[in-house]
Write an enzyme that holds these catalytic residues in place. Structure first.
Site, PDB file in Angstrom:
ATOM      1  N   SER A 223       0.795   0.389   6.509  1.00  0.00           N
ATOM      2  CA  SER A 223       1.870  -0.014   7.408  1.00  0.00           C
ATOM      3  C   SER A 223       2.502  -1.327   6.927  1.00  0.00           C
ATOM      4  CB  SER A 223       1.337  -0.107   8.833  1.00  0.00           C
ATOM      5  OG  SER A 223       2.386  -0.123   9.770  1.00  0.00           O
TER       6      SER A 223
ATOM      7  N   GLU B 229       5.644  10.777  11.823  1.00  0.00           N
ATOM      8  CA  GLU B 229       5.674   9.333  12.064  1.00  0.00           C
ATOM      9  C   GLU B 229       7.086   8.808  12.313  1.00  0.00           C
ATOM     10  OE1 GLU B 229       3.401   6.683   9.678  1.00  0.00           O
ATOM     11  OE2 GLU B 229       2.256   8.315   8.756  1.00  0.00           O
TER      12      GLU B 229
ATOM     13  N   HIS C  55       0.045   7.993  12.107  1.00  0.00           N
ATOM     14  CA  HIS C  55       0.242   6.742  11.392  1.00  0.00           C
ATOM     15  C   HIS C  55      -1.100   6.060  11.104  1.00  0.00           C
ATOM     16  CE1 HIS C  55       2.466   3.148  10.181  1.00  0.00           C
ATOM     17  NE2 HIS C  55       1.677   2.411  10.950  1.00  0.00           N
TER      18      HIS C  55
END
Length: 318
Positions: free
Chosen positions: A150, A239, A269
Site C-alpha cells: 500500500s 480494490e 487489499h
C-alpha cells in the site's frame, strides 16, 4: 506441523468490521494506530522466527529471519498504513512469512509517520536505511530487495527511484497493492473490504503537508520509471486502487521495466497480512518471496516484461 487455515469467506467477514472501525477518518491518527496495534497479535509468526531489534540510520528496525539466522541477502520492508499508521508490530507476521519464503533477512523499518512528520520524512528514512544496509551491514545493493504494501509499496518505488538516480540500484522490488499516486481523487468507487477513500484522502493530505502533489517522490506514478529494477506486483481486482495500479503496470511496461504482475480475484487489499491464517494469502506471499529470493541471488540480465493475469500455482504450504 501444518498451519491451520481459516476459510476465506470467514476471514473476510471478520476483517470487514475491523477495518471499518480502524480506518475511520473521524478518528484521530493516534486512535487508528492503537486499534491496529491491538489487532496485530492475531497474525502469528512462522515456526523458527527470530526478530532482532536494531537501528538503521537512526530509526528502529527489526531484522527478521526464519530458520537460519545468518543470511547473505536482505529485504528492506516498508509497511503500509497510508503514511499515517502501521508499524513493525502490525507487519511483523507478513515480514516473517516473506523472510521464510525468500530465505532472506527482512528488515522492517519504523519510518517516520505523518502528520507529525510529513513528506519527505518517510522517503528520507527509507533511502538512508538502504544505504546503511550497504555501508555497515555487509550487503551489496544487488543482494538487497525493497518491498512494501500500500503506502509502503509507493514508498518502495520512490525509494528505488532516488537510489537509481544516485547510481545505486536494489536487486528487485516487491509491491503489494502499491499506492503510487496518493494525490489522485478519481477512484472508481469509495470503498473496498479494507480501504475507504475518506480515510485514504485524509491520510494523503496529512502526508503531503505543504508539498507538491506532482512530486515523483510523493506520487511515483507521475514520475520517470525508466531504469527501475525488476518488479513483482500483486493487486486484488476488487480494490479501490485497482485502476491506479493497472495504470502503473502499463507505464512500467512502456518504460521497459521487468514486471511480473499478478491479479487476485478473491483477495482484498494487502490480504498478505493474513498469511498465518489464510491459505490464499500464504500462497501470495510464497509467490512474492520466491521471486524476490531469486532476484537477490542472481545477476540481473536484460529486462523483459511479463504479465501474469491469473493467480500463480503453488505447492502445499506448511
Amino acid at each position: 506441523m501444518k498451519s491451520f487455515y481459516v476459510p476465506l469467506p470467514i476471514v473476510a467477514a471478520a476483517l470487514k468490521p475491523f477495518y471499518r472501525v480502524a480506518l475511520n477518518a473521524k478518528l484521530s491518527f493516534r486512535t487508528q494506530r492503537l486499534i491496529l496495534e491491538a489487532g496485530a497479535p492475531l497474525q502469528t509468526l512462522p515456526h523458527g522466527t527470530v526478530a532482532q531489534k536494531l537501528t538503521l540510520a537512526g530509526r528502529r528496525v527489526e531484522r527478521i529471519t526464519v530458520g537460519a539466522t545468518e543470511r547473505d541477502t536482505a529485504i528492506l520492508y516498508l509497511h503500509g498504513g497510508a503514511y499515517t499508521i502501521g508499524s513493525i508490530n502490525t507487519h511483523r507476521s507478513l515480514a516473517a512469512h516473506l523472510a521464510r519464503e525468500s530465505a532472506s533477512a527482512v528488515y522492517v523499518l519504523d519510518y517516520r509517520l505523518a502528520p507529525e512528520n510529513p513528506y519527505p520524512a518517510a522517503l528520507d528514512d527509507a533511502v538512508a536505511a538502504f544505504r546503511e544496509l550497504v555501508r555497515l551491514h555487509g550487503f551489496t545493493p544487488d543482494r538487497i530487495a525493497i518491498a512494501g504494501d500500500s503506502a509502503g509499496g509507493g514508498l518502495t518505488v520512490a525509494t528505488a527511484r532516488r537510489l537509481v538516480d544516485d547510481g545505486t540500484s536494489p536487486a528487485a522490488l516487491g509491491l503489494i497493492s502499491p499506492w503510487v499516486d496518493p494525490g489522485a481523487r478519481d477512484a472508481a468507487k469509495d470503498r473496498d473490504l479494507v480501504v475507504n477513500t475518506g480515510w485514504s484522502y485524509s491520510s494523503a493530505d496529512a502526508y503531503l503537508g505543504a508539498g507538491d502533489p506532482l512530486d515523483q517522490g510523493f506520487a511515483p506514478l507521475l514520475g520517470n520509471l525508466d531504469g527501475l529494477p525488476p518488479i513483482v506486483m500483486h493487486v486484488g481486482t476488487d480494490e479501490v486502487l485497482y485502476a491506479q495500479i493497472t495504470a502503473f503496470a502499463d507505464k512500467l511496461r512502456l518504460s521497459g521495466v521487468e514486471l511480473e504482475h499478478v491479479e487476485y480475484k478473491k483477495l482484498w487489499h494487502v490480504a498478505h497480512l493474513q498469511a498465518s491464517i489464510l491459505r490464499e494469502a500464504a500462497q501470495a506471499v510464497h509467490h512474492m518471496g520466491s521471486y524476490l529470493g531469486r532476484k537477490v541471488r542472481t545477476t540481473r540480465t536484460d529486462a523483459t516484461s511479463e504479465v501474469v493475469l491469473t493467480e500463480p500455482a503453488t505447492g502445499d504450504l506448511a
